[in-house]
Design an enzyme around this catalytic site. Sequence first.
Site, mmCIF file in Angstrom:
data_model
loop_
_atom_site.group_PDB
_atom_site.id
_atom_site.type_symbol
_atom_site.label_atom_id
_atom_site.label_comp_id
_atom_site.label_asym_id
_atom_site.label_seq_id
_atom_site.Cartn_x
_atom_site.Cartn_y
_atom_site.Cartn_z
ATOM 1 N N HIS A 131 0.791 -1.238 0.000
ATOM 2 C CA HIS A 131 0.000 0.000 0.000
ATOM 3 C C HIS A 131 0.827 1.295 0.000
ATOM 4 O O HIS A 131 0.510 2.250 0.709
ATOM 5 C CB HIS A 131 -0.945 0.013 1.198
ATOM 6 N N HIS A 207 -9.732 2.183 0.186
ATOM 7 C CA HIS A 207 -9.695 1.037 1.089
ATOM 8 C C HIS A 207 -10.865 1.061 2.080
ATOM 9 O O HIS A 207 -10.678 0.783 3.279
ATOM 10 C CB HIS A 207 -8.347 1.007 1.807
ATOM 11 N N GLU A 343 -11.653 -3.726 -3.111
ATOM 12 C CA GLU A 343 -10.726 -2.709 -3.619
ATOM 13 C C GLU A 343 -10.516 -2.890 -5.119
ATOM 14 O O GLU A 343 -9.827 -3.810 -5.540
ATOM 15 C CB GLU A 343 -9.389 -2.842 -2.888
HETATM 16 C C1 GLA Z 1 -5.267 -5.225 1.920
HETATM 17 C C2 GLA Z 1 -4.422 -6.428 1.966
HETATM 18 C C3 GLA Z 1 -4.628 -7.151 3.255
HETATM 19 C C4 GLA Z 1 -4.398 -6.227 4.439
HETATM 20 C C5 GLA Z 1 -5.264 -5.012 4.319
HETATM 21 C C6 GLA Z 1 -4.949 -3.975 5.365
HETATM 22 O O1 GLA Z 1 -6.569 -5.505 1.642
HETATM 23 O O2 GLA Z 1 -4.616 -7.279 0.869
HETATM 24 O O3 GLA Z 1 -3.787 -8.252 3.329
HETATM 25 O O4 GLA Z 1 -3.044 -5.860 4.483
HETATM 26 O O5 GLA Z 1 -5.086 -4.407 3.064
HETATM 27 O O6 GLA Z 1 -4.923 -4.490 6.646
#
Ligand code: GLA
Length: 378
Positions: A131, A207, A343
């Site tokens: 991220h 997110h 997402e």
């Molecule tokens: C995304 C990732 C997950 C986790 C979340 C945040 O969706 O794929 O594995 O890291 O973000 O906690």
Amino acid sequence: MNLFRRMSAALFLLSIACVPAWAAEAPQAEAFGKTKEGTPVEIYTLKSEKGLSAKVMTYGATLVQLHVPDKNGKLADVLLGFDDVAGYESENNQYFGCTTGRVCNRIAKGKFTLEGKEYELAINNDPNHLHGGEKRSLDKVVWKARAYANDKGQGVTFTYTSPDGEEGYPGALKVTVNFFVPKDANRIGIRYKATTDKATPVNLTNHAYFNLAGEGSKTVLDHMLRLNADKYTPTDDTLIPTGKIENVADTDLDFRKPKRIGARIKTYDESAAIGYDHNFVLNEKPQDKDLNLAAMLYHKDSGRRLRIMTTEPGIQFYSGNFLKGQQGKGGKVYAHRSACCLETQHYPDSVNHPEFPSIILKPGQEFSSFTTYGFTAE
Ligand code: GLA
């Protein structure tokens, strides 16, 4: 009719004539506190005349609240989040509602090579980069905002220029994220645009953590999910795609027909993802349409239904497996799997997979991506 009654009738008529159901007024900036560093954060409210109202803030260009009606017209906030900036800056924040990037999802070992040069990024999800990095990812910076209204609805456009080298990524990247709520629908649209002065990878998403029963409700396992995906990208045990693209048929990733999230989640309890945390390859978009159906989420008791449409080729479905019972809005407890994220994005680790749709943005090009979240209730 006596004078008093006549005057009250006239006043009543005047009040109906003077109060428009919806006004094309630009949302006002309201103070939402300050970051630890002392930067003021502003929040804006966007409203539809159909009942939906959303709050978005300059910290992380984040969707903070999303109130939508149930089948009886009762509003609830369907997003996990916090009441103040300190909450969003704390360890309890697992990317709640933020703009995620410069590259959302994982980059294997935090490394990639572009135009002959190797880049190294922060390893913040051992052994990978997640991220957009650790300190100055797009969710952790304060954006500039411009609010507006027109005859179609209300919007806020956030702008941030990430300098060359920030979080290890090449090029100065100018990003805009526009949130728009049309006046005549319970819908919010998010449009991302970006330009750069050096070739660089870009993959942006929001997110948001949804629970259609209202944030703070115990579980999302009772929600029905449909994904418009025949295929997915299998991963290794660090959630990095192997490069294969496989069919969901005959697996517990088959959401082509609505299925209860909890129905088969056990299959993945022992996996690295400890539940659903998979990238689905969306079926091809109809040629005459700008947007493709990505996902439908439905909660029977409230009757709320969410429909996600996008220009993106993939969607990460994450079932809130790492939620740890932290306290969110109004002190509510966000238990394991009490919300899910849908997402829309390009596939994880695309920068190391030339066979996947490219996420490289070059100078002179404009990155553009659009996703809408529409709500109904029945
Ligand atoms: C995304 C990732 C997950 C986790 C979340 C945040 O969706 O794929 O594995 O890291 O973000 O906690």
